[in-house]
Motif scaffolding. Structure first.
Motif, PDB file in Angstrom:
ATOM      1  N   LEU A  93     -35.966   9.957  -0.842  1.00 37.26           N
ATOM      2  CA  LEU A  93     -37.845   9.523   0.281  1.00 37.26           C
ATOM      3  C   LEU A  93     -37.640   7.764   0.176  1.00 37.26           C
ATOM      4  O   LEU A  93     -39.095   7.481   0.486  1.00 37.26           O
ATOM      5  N   LEU A 125     -46.871   9.902   2.994  1.00 36.01           N
ATOM      6  CA  LEU A 125     -46.931   9.734   4.013  1.00 36.01           C
ATOM      7  C   LEU A 125     -48.431  10.851   4.795  1.00 36.01           C
ATOM      8  O   LEU A 125     -49.140  10.604   5.731  1.00 36.01           O
ATOM      9  N   ALA A 135     -48.064  12.971  12.242  1.00 39.03           N
ATOM     10  CA  ALA A 135     -48.602  11.749  13.401  1.00 39.03           C
ATOM     11  C   ALA A 135     -49.682  11.212  13.077  1.00 39.03           C
ATOM     12  O   ALA A 135     -50.415  10.024  13.637  1.00 39.03           O
ATOM     13  N   THR A 162     -46.264  13.213  -4.882  1.00 37.70           N
ATOM     14  CA  THR A 162     -45.056  13.203  -5.899  1.00 37.70           C
ATOM     15  C   THR A 162     -44.171  11.394  -6.124  1.00 37.70           C
ATOM     16  O   THR A 162     -43.937  11.078  -5.632  1.00 37.70           O
ATOM     17  N   VAL A 182     -47.280   7.921  17.732  1.00 36.57           N
ATOM     18  CA  VAL A 182     -46.671   7.875  17.348  1.00 36.57           C
ATOM     19  C   VAL A 182     -45.950   6.561  17.608  1.00 36.57           C
ATOM     20  O   VAL A 182     -45.700   6.455  16.222  1.00 36.57           O
ATOM     21  N   GLN A 237     -40.415   6.847  13.122  1.00 33.82           N
ATOM     22  CA  GLN A 237     -38.869   6.932  13.173  1.00 33.82           C
ATOM     23  C   GLN A 237     -38.378   7.196  11.364  1.00 33.82           C
ATOM     24  O   GLN A 237     -37.825   7.663  11.414  1.00 33.82           O
ATOM     25  N   MET A 240     -39.502   9.926  10.120  1.00 34.75           N
ATOM     26  CA  MET A 240     -38.731  11.704  10.380  1.00 34.75           C
ATOM     27  C   MET A 240     -37.010  11.687  10.253  1.00 34.75           C
ATOM     28  O   MET A 240     -36.679  12.196   9.548  1.00 34.75           O
ATOM     29  N   ARG A 247     -34.850  16.548   3.543  1.00 35.30           N
ATOM     30  CA  ARG A 247     -35.062  18.166   3.335  1.00 35.30           C
ATOM     31  C   ARG A 247     -33.754  18.266   2.749  1.00 35.30           C
ATOM     32  O   ARG A 247     -32.941  19.465   2.539  1.00 35.30           O
ATOM     33  N   ARG A 315     -26.227  12.915  13.382  1.00 30.87           N
ATOM     34  CA  ARG A 315     -27.237  13.584  13.696  1.00 30.87           C
ATOM     35  C   ARG A 315     -26.999  14.662  12.697  1.00 30.87           C
ATOM     36  O   ARG A 315     -26.160  15.732  13.114  1.00 30.87           O
ATOM     37  N   THR A 317     -30.849  16.795  12.372  1.00 32.19           N
ATOM     38  CA  THR A 317     -32.034  17.345  12.065  1.00 32.19           C
ATOM     39  C   THR A 317     -31.668  18.762  11.965  1.00 32.19           C
ATOM     40  O   THR A 317     -32.701  19.061  10.786  1.00 32.19           O
ATOM     41  N   TYR A 366     -43.619  21.675   0.607  1.00 27.81           N
ATOM     42  CA  TYR A 366     -43.302  20.095   0.739  1.00 27.81           C
ATOM     43  C   TYR A 366     -42.019  19.765   1.482  1.00 27.81           C
ATOM     44  O   TYR A 366     -41.213  20.511   2.064  1.00 27.81           O
ATOM     45  N   GLY A 368     -41.957  19.792   4.667  1.00 27.79           N
ATOM     46  CA  GLY A 368     -42.147  19.995   5.887  1.00 27.79           C
ATOM     47  C   GLY A 368     -41.830  21.512   5.573  1.00 27.79           C
ATOM     48  O   GLY A 368     -41.233  22.320   4.966  1.00 27.79           O
TER      49      GLY A 368
END
Ligand code: CAA
Length: 384
Positions: A93, A125, A135, A162, A182, A237, A240, A247, A315, A317, A366, A368
């Protein structure tokens, strides 16, 4: 399809495993009981190159890949989930967005010491009214002068940060233009010793108690424009894309907790006797162990796939969300069954599984929640 680790990846795994077993595990219960930030262990992780595993060597990191990072995260978290998340936040992060969105000047000033573990980072965030709905930022960033060359003034509150109480640098998200939704969110690099930054008391948490988190109060904090990370309005962006990688780290943390639950429960089942034989001989216990082992393998495969895709530059995600939701839920099932296998002994602090049970829960929340991961997976599935 090749599931063999390279020699380098095996070496990282072995190094992390030995360190975790010999130096982290013996301290985990005490750190948890006393809610203590493991400063010396973080220092040792820095010496072993674990604070910026996938950051290029020229920027202070170990120059390895995301799979190596995941392997190390599993080992550290198997010993102590709190130490695991401290490592994960700094790697995923903080270093990751600096490497991806930072200028060379920003990388030189911040990424290099962070990846080398000389500084520790946090990621701000979440807010009192912006958790899953990331957002909905209320922290504002306003231009200090109408011409826009006098930097920014930041005002607001961040929640559940954290590493907050012990961090040197923060990746901070703000609303710089509410009319743009956003597209009005802007990210900054915030040195934590900037005037106007104040940490609240450490949160008293159910699990991962040796990982310190807190509220951060930002009162007329002045930041020069050179500390903006990415474009004005590009902050969502940044957040995310960063969380996609984060994650994967949390999936690996969950995997470590699940393995701890499984390994501790297996050892106990082989030792503890009822009705004249070890409880591992009873089919009721065997089925639990079989399910735990199967789910751990499945979680590991999902996590390794997401890590591999990240390194391939495509990608990832949905795959990261799948790894996170499956691994975190598998960890919770494994920890619950481990407590059950330990019986009464599972409910007291003298044995480690009640800690695994408490630690596992946060992985469903956490970076998400499980519900958000399912939304992310579904929205990617349903894209034309
Ligand atoms: N990568 C890059 N861009 C992305 C993206 C991604 N993964 N996901 C979305 N975006 C972009 C979209 O493309 C879109 O831009 P365009 O309009 O140009 O296409 C923009 O962002 C908005 O996307 P959405 O409409 O999907 O955004 P949304 O407001 O509906 O929110 C959400 C989406 C997935 C629910 C998001 O809010 C979310 O992930 N929420 C959870 C927040 C979270 O994980 N918080 C964790 C806090 S940190 C933490 O927990 C650390 C710790 O303690 C350890």
């Amino acid at each position: 399809m090749d599931l063999e680790l390279t020699e380098e990846q095996r070496l990282v795994q072995e190094t992390a495993r030995t360190f975790a077993r010999e130096e982290v595990l013996p301290r985990a219960a005490e750190l948890d009981r006393t809610h203590t930030h493991p400063k010396e262990l973080v220092q040792r992780m820095a010496e072993l190159g674990l604070m910026g595993v996938a950051v290029a060597e020229e920027w202070g990191g170990s120059g390895l890949d995301t799979l190596s990072y995941v392997l190390a995260m599993e080992e550290i978290s198997r010993a102590c989930a709190s130490t695991g998340v401290i490592m994960s936040v700094n790697n995923s992060l903080v270093c990751d967005p600096l490497a991806k969105f930072g200028s060379d000047e920003q990388k030189s000033e911040f990424l290099r010491p962070l990846a080398a573990g000389k500084l520790l980072g946090c990621f701000a965030l979440s807010e009192p009214d912006a958790g899953s709905d990331a957002a909905a930022q209320k922290t504002t960033a306003t231009r200090a002068s109408p011409e826009g060359d006098g930097g920014w003034v930041i005002q607001g509150i961040k929640n559940w940060i954290t590493n907050g109480p012990v961090a040197d640098v923060c990746i901070l998200f703000t609303m710089s233009d509410r009319t743009k939704g956003v597209k009005g969110i802007t990210a900054f690099i915030l040195p934590m010793n900037t005037p106007g930054v104040r940490c609240g008391p450490p949160d008293r948490k159910m699990g991962i108690r040796a990982s310190q988190s807190c509220q951060i109060f930002l009162d007329e904090v002045r930041l020069p424009d050179r500390l903006r990370l990415g474009e004005v309005g590009g902050g969502f962006q940044v957040a995310m894309a960063t969380l996609d990688g984060g994650r994967i780290g949390i999936a690996a943390q969950a995997l470590g907790i699940a393995r701890a639950a499984f390994e501790d429960a297996t050892a106990y089942a082989l030792d503890r006797k009822t009705f004249g034989q070890p409880i591992a001989k009873h089919q009721a216990i065997q089925w639990k162990l079989a399910d735990m082992a199967t789910e751990i393998d499945a979680a590991r495969l999902l996590t390794w796939r997401a890590a591999t895709l990240k390194d391939q530059g495509v990608r990832f995600t949905a795959e990261a969300a799948m790894a996170k939701v499956f691994a975190s839920e598998a960890a919770n099932r494994a920890a619950k069954e481990a407590v059950q296998i330990f019986g009464g002994n599972g409910y007291v602090e003298d044995f480690p599984v009640e800690r695994h049970y408490r630690d596992a829960k946060i992985t469903e929340i956490y970076e998400g929640t499980s519900e958000i991961q399912r939304l992310v997976i579904a929205s990617n599935l349903l894209k034309e």
